[in-house]
Enzyme design. Structure first.
Site, PDB file in Angstrom:
ATOM      1  N   HIS A 183       0.844  -1.210   0.000  1.00 16.29           N
ATOM      2  CA  HIS A 183       0.000   0.000   0.000  1.00 16.29           C
ATOM      3  C   HIS A 183       0.875   1.253   0.000  1.00 16.29           C
ATOM      4  O   HIS A 183       0.691   2.154  -0.828  1.00 16.29           O
ATOM      5  CB  HIS A 183      -0.914  -0.004   1.227  1.00 16.29           C
ATOM      6  CG  HIS A 183      -1.783   1.197   1.333  1.00 16.29           C
ATOM      7  ND1 HIS A 183      -3.070   1.252   0.837  1.00 16.29           N
ATOM      8  CD2 HIS A 183      -1.561   2.431   1.884  1.00 16.29           C
ATOM      9  CE1 HIS A 183      -3.587   2.448   1.067  1.00 16.29           C
ATOM     10  NE2 HIS A 183      -2.694   3.170   1.699  1.00 16.29           N
ATOM     11  N   GLU A 184       1.808   1.298   0.925  1.00 15.21           N
ATOM     12  CA  GLU A 184       2.680   2.468   1.015  1.00 15.21           C
ATOM     13  C   GLU A 184       3.621   2.558  -0.177  1.00 15.21           C
ATOM     14  O   GLU A 184       3.989   3.661  -0.599  1.00 15.21           O
ATOM     15  CB  GLU A 184       3.478   2.423   2.323  1.00 15.21           C
ATOM     16  CG  GLU A 184       2.627   2.404   3.584  1.00 15.21           C
ATOM     17  CD  GLU A 184       1.645   3.555   3.670  1.00 15.21           C
ATOM     18  OE1 GLU A 184       1.926   4.639   3.105  1.00 15.21           O
ATOM     19  OE2 GLU A 184       0.580   3.391   4.295  1.00 15.21           O
ATOM     20  N   HIS A 215       1.929   4.597  -2.860  1.00 15.37           N
ATOM     21  CA  HIS A 215       2.080   6.036  -2.616  1.00 15.37           C
ATOM     22  C   HIS A 215       3.496   6.501  -2.981  1.00 15.37           C
ATOM     23  O   HIS A 215       3.684   7.509  -3.660  1.00 15.37           O
ATOM     24  CB  HIS A 215       1.843   6.348  -1.136  1.00 15.37           C
ATOM     25  CG  HIS A 215       0.430   6.174  -0.679  1.00 15.37           C
ATOM     26  ND1 HIS A 215      -0.651   6.650  -1.368  1.00 15.37           N
ATOM     27  CD2 HIS A 215      -0.075   5.572   0.446  1.00 15.37           C
ATOM     28  CE1 HIS A 215      -1.764   6.357  -0.706  1.00 15.37           C
ATOM     29  NE2 HIS A 215      -1.437   5.696   0.378  1.00 15.37           N
TER      30      HIS A 215
END
Length: 380
Positions: A29-30, A33
Site C-alpha cells: 500500500h505504502e 504512494h
C-alpha cells in the site's frame, strides 16, 4: 511449562502469521504512494512499516528514511511538507522552505498529481491481490464440486423460491458459477437480499429469485455468525468434482475477476449493514484478523497467501472510504479543489481531519469490542 508453551503457540501460531499478512499488505500500500510520489518528483521524508519508535532503518541517497517501527499495526509514507503520517500539511514548515525545497513538497504539486499519489496506495493493494490470485490460479487452478443441488430443505428460502434437487446453478445475478463454494460465498454475504438464480433443470433453463434468510450458522473455522442461508445441500458425488486450469493470461484475468468479486461482495455487505439488511457480526478488527491469520496458517502457506490477497482488497477499500484522514477523504478534498479552482479553507480541512480521526477511532473501538466479545463468547 504450560505457560511457556501457550506463549510459544500464540507467537508462532497467531502473531507471526498476522504480522506476515499485515506487513505485506501495508508495505505494498505504502509502496504505491511512494512510487507515484517519486514519479511526480515529491520528496519522501520517511517510509515506515509500523508506528512509534524506530527499531532499525536506513536513509537512501534521495533522503528517504526507510524504517521498521515498534508498533506493527500499519505504516505510512511521509512527504516533504507533511505534519504527520496522515499527510496533513504543516503550514509553518512549508512557509520556512526555500523556493527549491517547496517545489518538491507534496502540497505544492498540482491537484491531479496529489490525487494520483493518494489513489496509488489502494490501487497497489488491488494490484497485489490480482497478482496473488493470478499466481495461485496458475499454480493450482480452481477446484471444488459443481453447483449441483442434491437436497432442498423444506420451508427454507431455496424451497420457497422453487429450487429443486437436481438443479444445476449456472449464474447468480449475472455472475457465472463454476463451483458450489462460489454459490455458498455469495449466499453468505447476501442475507435478506434478493438474488437472481439461473438454473439448468435437466436441460431446461429456469430463472428464480431467491432471498437468503439471515440465520446463525457456522461460517468460518467452527465460528457461528448471522449470515445468509437458503437451505440446500450440494452433491458429494465425486463425478462432479471440477478442477479448472489456467494459462498465465487466463490466471491473471481470473485473478482480476476474483478481486472484483471480493470488492463487490464487501461493498454490498457494508451497504447492507448501513441499511440494516445485514448483521454486523462479520465485522472484525486487528484481533479478529490475527485470529483468522493463525487459523489459516494451520492449513498451510498457500491459504495464508490467499488470505493476504483478501486482506489487501479490504485494506484498499477501507482506505477509499470518503472519510477525512483516509485516502478517500483526501480524494474528496482534491475533487472539491478541482471543482472550485482552489483548495478548501484550512479551517474546513482541519475540522474534516478531526472528524475523520474521531470516526476512525470510534470504528476501531467498535470492532475491537466485537472481537473481544466474540472471544469471550467462544471461550465461555
Amino acid at each position: 511449562m504450560d505457560l511457556l508453551f501457550s506463549a510459544y503457540s500464540l507467537l508462532v501460531g497467531t502473531i507471526i502469521p498476522f504480522l506476515f499478512v499485515l506487513t505485506v499488505v501495508v508495505f505494498f500500500h505504502e509502496l504505491g504512494h511512494f512510487a507515484v510520489a517519486r514519479w511526480c518528483n515529491v520528496k519522501v521524508d520517511a517510509f515506515s512499516v509500523g508506528f512509534g519508535r524506530e527499531i532499525f532503518g536506513r536513509t537512501d541517497q534521495k533522503g528517504t528514511r526507510w524504517k521498521l517501527c515498534m508498533i506493527p499495526l500499519g505504516g505510512y509514507v511521509k512527504f516533504a511538507g507533511d505534519e504527520n503520517a496522515a499527510s496533513v500539511p504543516n503550514r509553518e514548515l512549508i512557509a520556512q522552505l526555500s523556493e527549491e525545497e517547496r517545489k518538491t513538497a507534496f502540497i505544492a504539486k498540482p491537484v491531479w498529481q496529489r490525487a494520483a499519489i493518494v489513489a496509488a496506495g489502494p490501487i497497489a493493494n488491488f494490484i497485489l491481490a490480482i497478482v496473488i490470485f493470478g499466481a495461485l490460479f496458475m499454480a493450482i487452478g480452481k477446484q471444488g464440486t459443481q453447483p449441483l443441488i442434491e437436497e432442498v430443505f423444506p420451508d427454507r428460502a431455496a424451497a420457497r423460491a422453487g429450487l429443486q434437487a437436481g438443479d444445476m446453478i449456472t449464474e447468480i445475478d449475472g455472475r457465472k458459477i463454476e463451483t458450489f463454494g462460489e454459490l455458498r460465498q455469495i449466499v453468505l454475504m447476501n442475507a435478506n437480499t434478493p438474488l437472481v438464480f439461473e438454473v439448468d433443470r435437466y436441460g431446461t433453463p429456469v430463472v428464480l429469485t431467491v432471498t437468503p434468510d439471515a440465520r446463525e450458522k457456522e461460517v468460518f473455522f467452527g465460528e457461528r455468525q448471522v449470515a445468509g442461508d437458503i437451505g440446500l445441500r450440494g452433491t458429494a458425488n465425486p463425478e462432479y468434482l471440477v478442477r479448472i486450469k489456467y494459462s498465465p493470461w487466463g490466471a491473471l484475468a481470473e485473478g482480476t475477476r476474483e478481486t472484483y468479486r471480493i470488492m463487490e461482495g464487501t461493498v454490498s455487505y457494508i451497504w447492507g449493514v448501513i441499511t440494516q439488511r445485514q448483521s454486523a457480526d462479520q465485522l472484525g478488527g486487528p484481533i479478529r484478523v490475527a485470529q483468522i491469520s493463525g487459523q489459516v496458517a494451520d492449513l498451510g502457506i498457500l491459504p495464508l497467501i490467499s488470505l493476504t490477497a483478501v486482506l489487501s482488497v479490504s485494506i484498499g477499500l477501507i482506505n477509499l472510504a470518503p472519510v477525512p484522514i483516509l485516502d478517500g477523504g483526501h480524494l474528496v478534498f482534491y475533487a472539491a479543489e478541482a471543482l472550485r479552482g482552489k483548495p478548501l479553507s484550512e479551517r474546513v480541512q482541519d475540522v474534516g481531519f478531526r472528524i475523520g480521526l474521531g470516526l476512525v477511532l470510534m470504528l476501531m473501538v467498535f470492532v475491537t469490542w466485537k472481537d473481544i466479545m466474540r472471544l469471550v463468547t467462544t471461550n465461555s
